[in-house]
Scaffold this active site. Structure first.
Site, PDB file in Angstrom:
ATOM      1  N   TYR A  73     -42.285  19.655 -10.967  1.00 55.59           N
ATOM      2  CA  TYR A  73     -42.646  18.281 -10.621  1.00 55.59           C
ATOM      3  C   TYR A  73     -42.922  18.161  -9.118  1.00 55.59           C
ATOM      4  O   TYR A  73     -43.939  17.590  -8.699  1.00 55.59           O
ATOM      5  CB  TYR A  73     -41.527  17.319 -11.040  1.00 55.59           C
ATOM      6  CG  TYR A  73     -41.799  15.910 -10.572  1.00 55.59           C
ATOM      7  CD1 TYR A  73     -42.634  15.072 -11.318  1.00 55.59           C
ATOM      8  CD2 TYR A  73     -41.278  15.438  -9.370  1.00 55.59           C
ATOM      9  CE1 TYR A  73     -42.933  13.796 -10.872  1.00 55.59           C
ATOM     10  CE2 TYR A  73     -41.568  14.173  -8.916  1.00 55.59           C
ATOM     11  CZ  TYR A  73     -42.388  13.354  -9.667  1.00 55.59           C
ATOM     12  OH  TYR A  73     -42.693  12.100  -9.221  1.00 55.59           O
ATOM     13  N   CYS A 132     -20.304  41.762 -39.615  1.00 57.36           N
ATOM     14  CA  CYS A 132     -20.833  42.685 -40.607  1.00 57.36           C
ATOM     15  C   CYS A 132     -19.678  43.625 -40.950  1.00 57.36           C
ATOM     16  O   CYS A 132     -19.133  44.276 -40.063  1.00 57.36           O
ATOM     17  CB  CYS A 132     -22.015  43.462 -40.027  1.00 57.36           C
ATOM     18  SG  CYS A 132     -22.444  44.893 -41.019  1.00 57.36           S
ATOM     19  N   LYS A 160     -27.453  18.319  -1.391  1.00 56.25           N
ATOM     20  CA  LYS A 160     -28.329  17.368  -2.077  1.00 56.25           C
ATOM     21  C   LYS A 160     -27.878  17.339  -3.524  1.00 56.25           C
ATOM     22  O   LYS A 160     -28.060  18.289  -4.285  1.00 56.25           O
ATOM     23  CB  LYS A 160     -29.792  17.785  -1.983  1.00 56.25           C
ATOM     24  CG  LYS A 160     -30.709  16.753  -2.635  1.00 56.25           C
ATOM     25  CD  LYS A 160     -32.161  17.014  -2.328  1.00 56.25           C
ATOM     26  CE  LYS A 160     -33.049  15.871  -2.772  1.00 56.25           C
ATOM     27  NZ  LYS A 160     -32.834  15.398  -4.137  1.00 56.25           N
ATOM     28  N   ARG A 162     -32.226   2.768  -8.353  1.00 54.42           N
ATOM     29  CA  ARG A 162     -33.309   2.729  -7.390  1.00 54.42           C
ATOM     30  C   ARG A 162     -34.537   1.960  -7.909  1.00 54.42           C
ATOM     31  O   ARG A 162     -35.220   1.279  -7.165  1.00 54.42           O
ATOM     32  CB  ARG A 162     -33.722   4.160  -7.029  1.00 54.42           C
ATOM     33  CG  ARG A 162     -34.831   4.173  -6.011  1.00 54.42           C
ATOM     34  CD  ARG A 162     -34.925   5.488  -5.313  1.00 54.42           C
ATOM     35  NE  ARG A 162     -35.372   6.544  -6.198  1.00 54.42           N
ATOM     36  CZ  ARG A 162     -35.688   7.768  -5.777  1.00 54.42           C
ATOM     37  NH1 ARG A 162     -35.593   8.062  -4.496  1.00 54.42           N
ATOM     38  NH2 ARG A 162     -36.071   8.684  -6.610  1.00 54.42           N
ATOM     39  N   LYS A 191     -30.142  15.778   8.152  1.00 52.39           N
ATOM     40  CA  LYS A 191     -30.452  14.483   8.764  1.00 52.39           C
ATOM     41  C   LYS A 191     -30.247  14.568  10.273  1.00 52.39           C
ATOM     42  O   LYS A 191     -29.299  15.226  10.724  1.00 52.39           O
ATOM     43  CB  LYS A 191     -29.513  13.399   8.204  1.00 52.39           C
ATOM     44  CG  LYS A 191     -29.610  13.238   6.692  1.00 52.39           C
ATOM     45  CD  LYS A 191     -28.503  12.361   6.118  1.00 52.39           C
ATOM     46  CE  LYS A 191     -28.688  12.247   4.606  1.00 52.39           C
ATOM     47  NZ  LYS A 191     -27.576  11.594   3.921  1.00 52.39           N
ATOM     48  N   GLU A 245     -25.740  18.286   4.513  1.00 56.24           N
ATOM     49  CA  GLU A 245     -24.868  18.005   3.366  1.00 56.24           C
ATOM     50  C   GLU A 245     -25.565  18.383   2.070  1.00 56.24           C
ATOM     51  O   GLU A 245     -26.786  18.500   2.029  1.00 56.24           O
ATOM     52  CB  GLU A 245     -24.460  16.526   3.338  1.00 56.24           C
ATOM     53  CG  GLU A 245     -25.639  15.588   3.147  1.00 56.24           C
ATOM     54  CD  GLU A 245     -25.227  14.121   3.234  1.00 56.24           C
ATOM     55  OE1 GLU A 245     -24.439  13.703   2.390  1.00 56.24           O
ATOM     56  OE2 GLU A 245     -25.708  13.435   4.142  1.00 56.24           O
ATOM     57  N   SER A 304     -37.404   7.868  -0.797  1.00 57.08           N
ATOM     58  CA  SER A 304     -37.302   9.229  -1.305  1.00 57.08           C
ATOM     59  C   SER A 304     -37.092  10.159  -0.109  1.00 57.08           C
ATOM     60  O   SER A 304     -36.878   9.684   1.013  1.00 57.08           O
ATOM     61  CB  SER A 304     -38.593   9.545  -2.041  1.00 57.08           C
ATOM     62  OG  SER A 304     -38.468  10.770  -2.670  1.00 57.08           O
ATOM     63  N   LEU A 305     -37.156  11.449  -0.326  1.00 54.11           N
ATOM     64  CA  LEU A 305     -37.036  12.401   0.786  1.00 54.11           C
ATOM     65  C   LEU A 305     -38.201  13.379   0.725  1.00 54.11           C
ATOM     66  O   LEU A 305     -38.663  13.729  -0.355  1.00 54.11           O
ATOM     67  CB  LEU A 305     -35.741  13.213   0.660  1.00 54.11           C
ATOM     68  CG  LEU A 305     -34.430  12.542   1.036  1.00 54.11           C
ATOM     69  CD1 LEU A 305     -33.261  13.441   0.632  1.00 54.11           C
ATOM     70  CD2 LEU A 305     -34.378  12.276   2.538  1.00 54.11           C
TER      71      LEU A 305
HETATM   72  S1  IVH Z   1     -30.160  10.749   1.976  1.00 54.29           S
HETATM   73  C1  IVH Z   1     -33.882   7.513   2.403  1.00 54.29           C
HETATM   74  N1  IVH Z   1     -28.475  12.503   1.073  1.00 54.29           N
HETATM   75  O1  IVH Z   1     -32.223  12.588  -3.238  1.00 54.29           O
HETATM   76  C2  IVH Z   1     -33.244   8.428   1.473  1.00 54.29           C
HETATM   77  N2  IVH Z   1     -30.113  11.669  -0.422  1.00 54.29           N
HETATM   78  O2  IVH Z   1     -34.984  13.242  -3.466  1.00 54.29           O
HETATM   79  C3  IVH Z   1     -32.128   9.113   2.168  1.00 54.29           C
HETATM   80  N3  IVH Z   1     -29.920  12.551  -2.688  1.00 54.29           N
HETATM   81  O3  IVH Z   1     -33.340   9.295  -2.961  1.00 54.29           O
HETATM   82  C4  IVH Z   1     -31.381   9.856   1.181  1.00 54.29           C
HETATM   83  N4  IVH Z   1     -28.187  13.851  -2.315  1.00 54.29           N
HETATM   84  O4  IVH Z   1     -31.051   9.698  -4.119  1.00 54.29           O
HETATM   85  C5  IVH Z   1     -29.528  11.719   0.775  1.00 54.29           C
HETATM   86  N5  IVH Z   1     -26.881  14.045   0.416  1.00 54.29           N
HETATM   87  C6  IVH Z   1     -27.934  13.274   0.119  1.00 54.29           C
HETATM   88  C7  IVH Z   1     -28.498  13.230  -1.165  1.00 54.29           C
HETATM   89  C8  IVH Z   1     -29.593  12.412  -1.399  1.00 54.29           C
HETATM   90  C9  IVH Z   1     -29.056  13.427  -3.219  1.00 54.29           C
HETATM   91  C10 IVH Z   1     -31.009  11.911  -3.431  1.00 54.29           C
HETATM   92  C11 IVH Z   1     -31.260  10.486  -2.998  1.00 54.29           C
HETATM   93  C12 IVH Z   1     -32.713  10.467  -2.613  1.00 54.29           C
HETATM   94  C13 IVH Z   1     -33.243  11.636  -3.343  1.00 54.29           C
HETATM   95  C14 IVH Z   1     -34.521  12.152  -2.752  1.00 54.29           C
END
Ligand code: IVH
Length: 692
Positions: free
Chosen positions: A33, A413, A104, A125, A276, A102, A77-78
């Site tokens: 995707y 068997c 994901k 969301r 971040k 951190e 989103s990211l």
């Molecule tokens: S920060 C503005 N931190 O991944 C969005 N997102 O693919 C900042 N997600 O929408 C998100 N773990 O729902 C952040 N440690 C993490 C995350 C995380 C999972 C999700 C989140 C985001 C999505 C994007």
């Protein structure tokens, strides 16, 4: 061309998003995707985008089941990075560290509003602007505070986080769903989403959902994201303990690699690391595009879950006759290797997973772990799928399969003597490291020796024949060339199976493998006794029990002739194992193995055996007290010895004490032992027991 591809990609992406967000279904893997989204974004950057494109929006659409909630600030989103280069390019654009790294979390995004410290609203969301009101459901999630603890809460705060389904609970959930006649979830993320988005919050409450916070609305007077995490945590909000602030991109990449090796130790699935910019002022400066912040990036790990087609379910027969269903899959690459087969353990597992032959299934391969089917993608069913029916007969010798004992899940068997599968597996096991470690006797040779195309009579019809192999017997063998990974015959370019002279070179002289096999077998005749015993594939007799038995009896014949009670008395040998040995030896063809091996010169005794000697773990499971003065060693040394031999050294005597070692000067502990009837031994006896 590109225009029609753009159109096609937009439609596809929207279709997959709808399925993902509305139906909790992953019709393709996340990785595939991501690639589609990336392709579309690349094309749009050349040919222009449109307000309707999925690239300018995020996520799904809010469903009609839940009331709409407008987010105070949009849920974004990211952007993704799939390589070090992409990651470094982002880090540079963002102006460098310090960065907060951190996990994901692979779950679903949630926004919770607290007013004066009280949870008033929780929303999914949705499309990023408007989500679904799931407040009642979120109130049932353990660990999400209804009221914040501590002090200094802003009058209004929106926090963002990820809801996930703990991995361990996932399998059980699916099994329960199937048992209740409901479709199972394809993966833990879908189950988190499906469990949260329930009309009846009581259903959500019955699911062990968890949440971790990773974002928040604006904060005054705080410098960095990491500091906000500390504050949120002090208010009782669940924040990850896995985050780390690093100085630069290089260190961030170190974190990414380190977490990659620990990713399976976490309670939830992760699909990467979010990096971040830590300073909030710099986050504000960098701002966001229409869909994602510029101050954060998701570094995605290679996919460990892919979708593939379940072509068939077949059954293999193991060395002790166990019939194991396994999945035959359309080959796919996952976690770096190509997978074509996955074990399904037994028919109950197939049923519990709710998979049908012909399904698209989610396949998971976590690192070096063996591949596993998680579940079906129910939405992709065409109706032509069919249920797996466990065969009633052995696929190789046609004997009726049956449980060894009433109530056993596994079918077996029963034709141990002449089932070709069982013989082949036992011979290959003899060659394996766990048993006699015969390098030239792998699975492929074991097959050639037990099932050659020529001569019609294989040289090995029972393991009794193994040590009588000779060049004369090996040279005529012609056999299929098997793939050592799959056990299937290889084919030539025309699709014909490859058949070769297995132990003979073109000029008729012996091939290297033939000479090696004979030399290896010669050496193996004097392997340690416990390995020889293990190699007999007696049910329940693994290396540990074999060591124990050999140490006690010193001879295989003595073990086989011992009574059940003599066997059960041996450390680590229970009645089931004792019975299994007696049953094995009651078979005349098994006796024949021992006789023929002996004639062939296999060592069936420990040379110069003079009775049992101490072995590692003689005191395992025992609690021993040492008291009084020892002559040949200090009390501490005695205690250290007990521990090194698997026991527990205790300073007080109780009913649970296995025995007391008492030397001169022993006082109250000796008295206590006598009072409780605990065995008391002297130093000499202790030394003998410990084998010192
Ligand atoms: S920060 C503005 N931190 O991944 C969005 N997102 O693919 C900042 N997600 O929408 C998100 N773990 O729902 C952040 N440690 C993490 C995350 C995380 C999972 C999700 C989140 C985001 C999505 C994007």
């Amino acid at each position: 061309m590109s225009e029609s591809r753009i159109h096609e990609l937009r439609k596809l992406i929207q279709y997959y998003r709808d399925a993902y967000y509305q139906e909790d279904q992953s019709l393709i893997s996340d990785y595939e995707y991501d690639l589609l989204e990336r392709e579309l974004r690349d094309l749009e950057s050349q040919f222009g985008t449109s307000a309707q494109s999925p690239t300018v929006s995020v996520g799904g659409r809010a469903s009609e089941v839940f009331a709409p909630v407008k987010h105070q600030t949009p849920m974004m989103s990211l952007d993704n990075a799939f390589s070090l280069e992409e990651f470094e390019a982002w880090a540079q654009r963002a102006g460098g560290g310090p960065f907060l790294c951190e996990p994901k979390i692979d779950g679903l995004a949630l926004s919770i509003t607290y007013e004066n410290g009280v949870l008033v609203k929780a929303a999914t969301r949705g499309d990023g602007e408007t989500g679904e009101d799931v407040t009642q459901n979120v109130l049932t999630i353990s660990g999400v505070p209804h009221v914040l603890s501590g002090t200094g809460h802003p009058s209004l705060i929106e926090i963002r986080g990820e809801v996930y389904f703990p991995l361990k609970a996932f399998e059980k959930l699916n099994a329960d769903l199937v048992a209740a006649g409901k479709p199972p979830f394809a993966n833990p993320r879908n189950s988190a989403s499906g469990s949260l988005r329930q009309k009846d919050p009581a259903v959500t409450a019955s699911r062990p959902l968890r949440m971790l916070v990773h974002g928040f609305g604006s904060f005054e007077g705080i410098r960095a994201q990491s500091e906000v995490y500390q504050l949120l945590s002090s208010w009782g909000l669940p924040t990850t303990t896995q985050f780390k602030v690093v100085a630069d991109a290089k260190e961030a990449f170190g974190f990414i690699q380190e977490l990659s090796s620990k990713r399976h130790d976490l309670e939830h699935e992760i699909d990467g690391v979010v990096v971040k910019v830590d300073e909030l002022a710099r986050q504000r400066e960098l701002g966001a595009t229409s869909r994602a912040p510029r101050w954060a990036i998701a570094y995605k790990y290679p996919p460990e879950q892919v979708n593939t087609k379940l072509l068939d379910i077949k059954v293999s027969i193991g060395r002790t006759g166990r019939a194991t269903p396994f999945a035959v899959l359309a080959p796919v690459k996952v976690a770096g290797s190509e997978v074509e087969f996955a074990t399904l353990h037994n028919q109950d597992q197939v049923r519990a997973k709710g998979i049908l032959i012909g399904d698209v299934v989610v396949l998971r391969k976590a690192g070096d772990v063996i591949p596993e089917i998680l579940g079906p993608v129910v939405a992709l069913r065409s109706g032509d799928e069919r249920e797996f029916v466990m065969p009633t007969n052995c696929p190789e010798c046609n004997a009726p399969l049956a449980p060894a004992q009433e109530g056993d899940v596994d079918l077996r068997c029963p034709n141990a003597e002449s089932c070709p599968a069982q013989l082949r597996e036992r011979i290959a096991y003899i060659g394996s490291r766990a048993a006699l470690d015969i390098e030239a006797l792998g699975y492929v040779s074991a097959t050639a020796l037990t099932q050659p195309l020529e001569p019609a009579q294989p040289p090995i019809r029972s393991e009794a024949d193994l040590f009588d192999l000779s060049l004369e017997k090996l040279l005529p063998i012609r056999a299929f060339v098997l793939d050592p990974d799959t056990g299937l015959a290889k084919h030539d370019a025309d699709g014909n199976p490859k058949i070769v002279d297995f132990f003979r070179k073109k000029d008729g002289t012996p091939a290297e493998v033939a000479l090696k096999l004979l030399a290896n077998l010669e050496e193996a005749k004097s392997r340690e006794l416990w390995k020889i015993l293990t190699s007999l594939s007696i049910r329940h007799v693994g290396p540990v029990a074999a060591r124990s038995l050999c140490n006690q009896f010193g001879s295989i014949e003595k073990i086989l002739e011992a009574s059940e009670s003599e066997l059960s008395a041996v450390e680590g040998v229970g009645p089931t194992l004792a019975r299994s040995i007696k049953d094995w030896y009651a078979e005349p063809w098994h006796k024949n193995i021992i006789e023929r091996w002996k004639l062939a010169g296999v060592q069936l005794e420990i040379p110069g055996f003079e009775g049992p000697v101490s072995q590692d773990g003689v005191f395992s499971g025992m609690t021993i007290v040492v008291t009084g003065t020892m002559q040949s060693m200090s009390r501490e040394d005695a205690e250290a010895k007990i521990i090194s031999l698997g026991g527990k050294a205790s300073s007080s005597v109780s009913k649970k004490t296995s025995f007391v070692v008492a030397g001169p000067g022993a006082g109250s502990k000796l008295a206590k032992a006598e009072e409780l009837g605990v065995e008391v031994i002297d130093e000499q006896t202790f030394i003998a027991r410990a084998g010192l």
